[in-house]
Structures are given as structure tokens and as C-alpha cells.
Design a protein around this motif. Sequence first.
Motif, PDB file in Angstrom:
ATOM      1  N   SER A 101       0.774  -1.269   0.059  1.00 11.43           N
ATOM      2  CA  SER A 101       0.020  -0.044  -0.115  1.00 11.43           C
ATOM      3  C   SER A 101       0.715   1.278   0.120  1.00 11.43           C
ATOM      4  N   LYS A 102       0.301   2.301  -0.432  1.00 12.60           N
ATOM      5  CA  LYS A 102       0.952   3.524  -0.235  1.00 12.60           C
ATOM      6  C   LYS A 102      -0.375   4.629   0.302  1.00 12.60           C
ATOM      7  N   PHE A 103       0.044   5.369   1.239  1.00  9.59           N
ATOM      8  CA  PHE A 103      -1.085   6.354   1.928  1.00  9.59           C
ATOM      9  C   PHE A 103      -0.328   7.655   2.054  1.00  9.59           C
ATOM     10  N   THR A 115       3.949   8.095  16.334  1.00  7.57           N
ATOM     11  CA  THR A 115       3.431   6.950  17.296  1.00  7.57           C
ATOM     12  C   THR A 115       2.825   5.760  16.566  1.00  7.57           C
ATOM     13  N   GLN A 116       1.667   6.193  15.494  1.00  5.06           N
ATOM     14  CA  GLN A 116       0.995   5.409  14.917  1.00  5.06           C
ATOM     15  C   GLN A 116       1.842   4.460  13.825  1.00  5.06           C
ATOM     16  N   ILE A 117       2.666   5.102  13.230  1.00  2.86           N
ATOM     17  CA  ILE A 117       3.588   4.360  12.526  1.00  2.86           C
ATOM     18  C   ILE A 117       4.486   3.221  13.225  1.00  2.86           C
ATOM     19  N   GLU A 118       4.892   3.800  14.345  1.00  2.00           N
ATOM     20  CA  GLU A 118       5.509   2.568  15.312  1.00  2.00           C
ATOM     21  C   GLU A 118       4.906   1.531  15.876  1.00  2.00           C
ATOM     22  N   ASN A 119       3.379   1.924  15.960  1.00  2.00           N
ATOM     23  CA  ASN A 119       2.366   0.853  16.313  1.00  2.00           C
ATOM     24  C   ASN A 119       2.344  -0.158  15.168  1.00  2.00           C
ATOM     25  N   MET A 120       2.551   0.203  13.782  1.00  4.77           N
ATOM     26  CA  MET A 120       2.062  -0.326  12.569  1.00  4.77           C
ATOM     27  C   MET A 120       3.355  -1.530  12.696  1.00  4.77           C
ATOM     28  N   ARG A 121       4.472  -0.844  12.666  1.00  2.74           N
ATOM     29  CA  ARG A 121       5.786  -1.612  12.744  1.00  2.74           C
ATOM     30  C   ARG A 121       5.527  -2.816  13.812  1.00  2.74           C
ATOM     31  N   THR A 123       5.660  -3.526   7.232  1.00  2.00           N
ATOM     32  CA  THR A 123       6.832  -2.689   6.919  1.00  2.00           C
ATOM     33  C   THR A 123       6.509  -1.343   6.376  1.00  2.00           C
ATOM     34  N   VAL A 124       7.079  -0.556   7.008  1.00  2.00           N
ATOM     35  CA  VAL A 124       6.924   0.772   6.734  1.00  2.00           C
ATOM     36  C   VAL A 124       8.182   1.663   6.062  1.00  2.00           C
ATOM     37  N   SER A 125       7.771   2.099   4.916  1.00  2.00           N
ATOM     38  CA  SER A 125       8.798   2.738   4.134  1.00  2.00           C
ATOM     39  C   SER A 125       8.480   4.160   3.532  1.00  2.00           C
ATOM     40  N   LYS A 126       9.347   4.734   3.164  1.00  2.00           N
ATOM     41  CA  LYS A 126       9.167   6.090   2.585  1.00  2.00           C
ATOM     42  C   LYS A 126       9.078   6.255   0.886  1.00  2.00           C
ATOM     43  N   SER A 127       7.841   6.810   0.366  1.00  2.00           N
ATOM     44  CA  SER A 127       8.081   7.001  -0.845  1.00  2.00           C
ATOM     45  C   SER A 127       7.920   8.301  -1.485  1.00  2.00           C
ATOM     46  N   TYR A 136       5.916  11.327  -2.120  1.00  2.00           N
ATOM     47  CA  TYR A 136       4.634  11.838  -1.753  1.00  2.00           C
ATOM     48  C   TYR A 136       3.540  11.020  -1.095  1.00  2.00           C
ATOM     49  N   SER A 137       4.255   9.799  -0.312  1.00  2.00           N
ATOM     50  CA  SER A 137       3.304   8.817   0.250  1.00  2.00           C
ATOM     51  C   SER A 137       4.375   7.899   1.241  1.00  2.00           C
ATOM     52  N   THR A 138       3.758   7.123   2.180  1.00  2.00           N
ATOM     53  CA  THR A 138       4.342   6.150   2.748  1.00  2.00           C
ATOM     54  C   THR A 138       3.959   4.813   2.479  1.00  2.00           C
ATOM     55  N   ARG A 139       4.911   4.016   2.274  1.00  2.00           N
ATOM     56  CA  ARG A 139       4.481   2.722   1.940  1.00  2.00           C
ATOM     57  C   ARG A 139       4.546   1.727   3.092  1.00  2.00           C
ATOM     58  N   LEU A 140       3.338   0.898   2.996  1.00  2.00           N
ATOM     59  CA  LEU A 140       3.283  -0.206   3.988  1.00  2.00           C
ATOM     60  C   LEU A 140       2.922  -1.603   3.206  1.00  2.00           C
ATOM     61  N   ASP A 141       3.993  -2.601   3.790  1.00  2.00           N
ATOM     62  CA  ASP A 141       3.840  -3.815   3.059  1.00  2.00           C
ATOM     63  C   ASP A 141       3.499  -4.666   4.486  1.00  2.00           C
ATOM     64  N   GLY A 142       2.428  -5.426   4.353  1.00  2.00           N
ATOM     65  CA  GLY A 142       1.727  -6.636   5.211  1.00  2.00           C
ATOM     66  C   GLY A 142       0.261  -6.990   5.079  1.00  2.00           C
TER      67      GLY A 142
END
Lengths: 200, 200
Positions: B117-119, B135-141, B146-150, B152-158
Motif C-alpha cells: 500500500s501507499k498512503f 506513534t501510529q507508524i511505530e504501532n504499525m511496525r 513494513t513501513v517505508s518512505k516513498s 509523496y506517500s508512505t509505503r506499507l507492506d503487510g
Amino acid sequence: MDNVCGTSRIAGCSFSIYPMADKFKEIILDALNQVDTSKVWMETDDVTTLVRGRIPHVFDVTSAIFLAAAKTDEHIVFNGTYSIGCPGDSTGDVYMAEDETKLNMSNIKDIRLETASKFSLYPLGGGNYMDTIYTQIENMRAQGITVSKSHYSTRLDGNAYDVFAGLEHVFIETEASGSSHTVMTVTMSANSPSAKGAIQ
Amino acid sequence: MDNVCGTSRIAGCSFSIYPMADKFKEIILDALNQVDTSKVWMETDDVTTLVRGRIPHVFDVTSAIFLAAAKTDEHIVFNGTYSIGCPGDSTGDVYMAEDETKLNMSNIKDIRLETASKFSLYPLGGGNYMDTIYTQIENMRAQGITVSKSHYSTRLDGNAYDVFAGLEHVFIETEASGSSHTVMTVTMSANSPSAKGAIQ
Ligand SMILES: [Ca+2]
């Protein structure tokens, strides 16, 4: 998510083409191959394609890829987020030296393709944009585009090339009105079996 | 485009499901039929589907429809814009009386589905949201995403369910941090033949 804005006025679009067809991959690759992308920085991964460069080329390339895919007559949707002004990283800045001559326009300006779109504009960095937007909406109507209000967005029905031209003007004028960070989201649908009606 | 904000805290999502398959229409209709939408206002046209109601139900319904479509094993993309606080029209306000019990969660919480995903989050109405987001990004991790920077967006794999839960929390906490108008765009891809790599 990034709170730091740079000074480069490079524009970008994170977009995807969704062909509702078993041969979607072939359609996407064929479309990408038909478009001259030499004036933009471009990168494709498994979620989106990113183009960055000067505003005219970002719109030229994204509209040309969509039109190339829609030529297949399959139901195709374009989804893109255009952005300028932030987060201001420098990837692709070298492409800011390109001139404004659109490389794909001569191939696409005569294509007639009825489309249904929804777009939203988010001027995140201030600016006096409302009058600008109303003027651009009137310009779109003068081009034969039907403009209507939807929840969370404005709906545009009309010829793909004209709609993209209208969206490019809205984006340029919003930026020119003083918004330091402008985001515009666009969903454009072509060849839909349920065009202009609820899904049956 | 509407500059007038109302006071209702009704949330909404303008979304589409894109099945990259010839039988896309059947997949979309089947998915819509499998989901209990009785706690949200909902309207589908030829471009997007709109759901409006309380935040938990807007996320419950959108995630359940995506998961129902992805069960087909076809390449499916979800594209949605979640919004709260503006333009504040009153359509669907009656659904604000519903309780918070999610109607579809029991059917979907055990489904495992790898997604990319990208959000992007646009807090258009101020608020002190940056710490909230981190805080929420850390909760997702911590949930294995997996959280990464793209760009214009933040990438989430999971796992789809976990990613939607994380996005719902980001949205809720951004609103709670004082943003009077919050917009979040999400693109989520499942069953992609080119997952985690460039399109070949
Ligand atoms: Ca087929």
C-alpha cells in the motif's frame, strides 16, 4: 507526512493505470512503451508509477499513457495524485532544465475519448485559490466539459484530452495563486460498461 | 473545492475496487453483496462508491469489500480517499446514531492477505499531528507491517487487515489531534504478479 518543504518547484504525479482485463499487464506495458518520457524522471514499482518534472510534461506523460491504454477499448481507470511544492526532495531536479514543448501532445490531441472523472484539489500551503478555481471551472464548461458536484470531489464528464487540459490549468493556476504546496487527486474512467449510471 | 465546513463529524470514503480481470464487474458486485453495509450510507456510480458514517464502519465496510474481492485471487487494487470534517454536508447523518460494533470484522479479521500500500495524510485543518503519526507508524511496525518512505506517500507492506487497522488508527488520531478536516488517500494492491518488484 514529511513536514519539511524544499524550494524546488518540481511537480510530480504518483499514478496507476488499471485495465479491467485479464491482459492488464500487457496493456500497461504497451501503453508505457508508446509514450515519450524523455523529459521526465520516471519510476515504476508494483503499486504506482512516479513521474517528476515540469508541470507540462507531467501532465503530457500521464495523459498520454492513459490514452494509450484506453485505445484498447478495455475498461481503463487512471488514478493519480499530482503534487507540487512539498516534500521538496530533489529526485529528478535535472529535468527542470527541459523546455515546455510537450513531446506527446501531437499524438494525442486529436483522440476523442469520452471519460468520467472525479477530482479534488488540496491547496495545503495557503494561497488565494477559490476565484482561480471558479474561473478554471467556467473555462472547462466552455470546452464542453460537464462539471458537477460530488461528495468530496468535483465530477467532470467529457473528452479525455480536454479534461486533462482543464486539470492542468487548475493545477497551474492554484500554484500561481500562492499555494506553496498543492495536491490534486484525479480518478478518470474510460470505456466503462456502466458509464453514467449506477453499476447494475 | 467547497470552502464551507460543517459541524457534523461524519466520516466518508470515496473508493473504488479495481479487479484486473475480464470478469471485473462480477467480482465487484459479488464483493459488494458479501458485505453488511447497514450501518453506513452508501452510493455507487460509474466512477466511485461513497460510504459515509462513523469512522469504524467506514473502515469496516471498505476493508471488507476489498478483502471479499481479493478472495478471488485476481490482482485487485483498492483506491480510497477517507475524509472527515469537510465539506460537512449532511447526507447520511442519520447513520451517526449507530453504535461502534463493526458488522464485518468477525468475517475478515482472520483472513491473511499480503498487500502493498501507499498512503498519504493531509491534515487540512491544522492540528498537532506529527507526533501522533510517528506513534501510529511505530504501532504499525509493532504489528509486523513494513513501513517505508516513498515519494509523496508512505509505503506499507503487510497483512491487509492489520494495514487497514493501522490506517484507521492514524486517521482517528489525526482527527483527535485537532485537525478540523483530515483527508487520507490509500492505494492497496493484492495478488499482484509483480509484487515487491518493478513491472517486468
Ligand atoms: Ca479473459
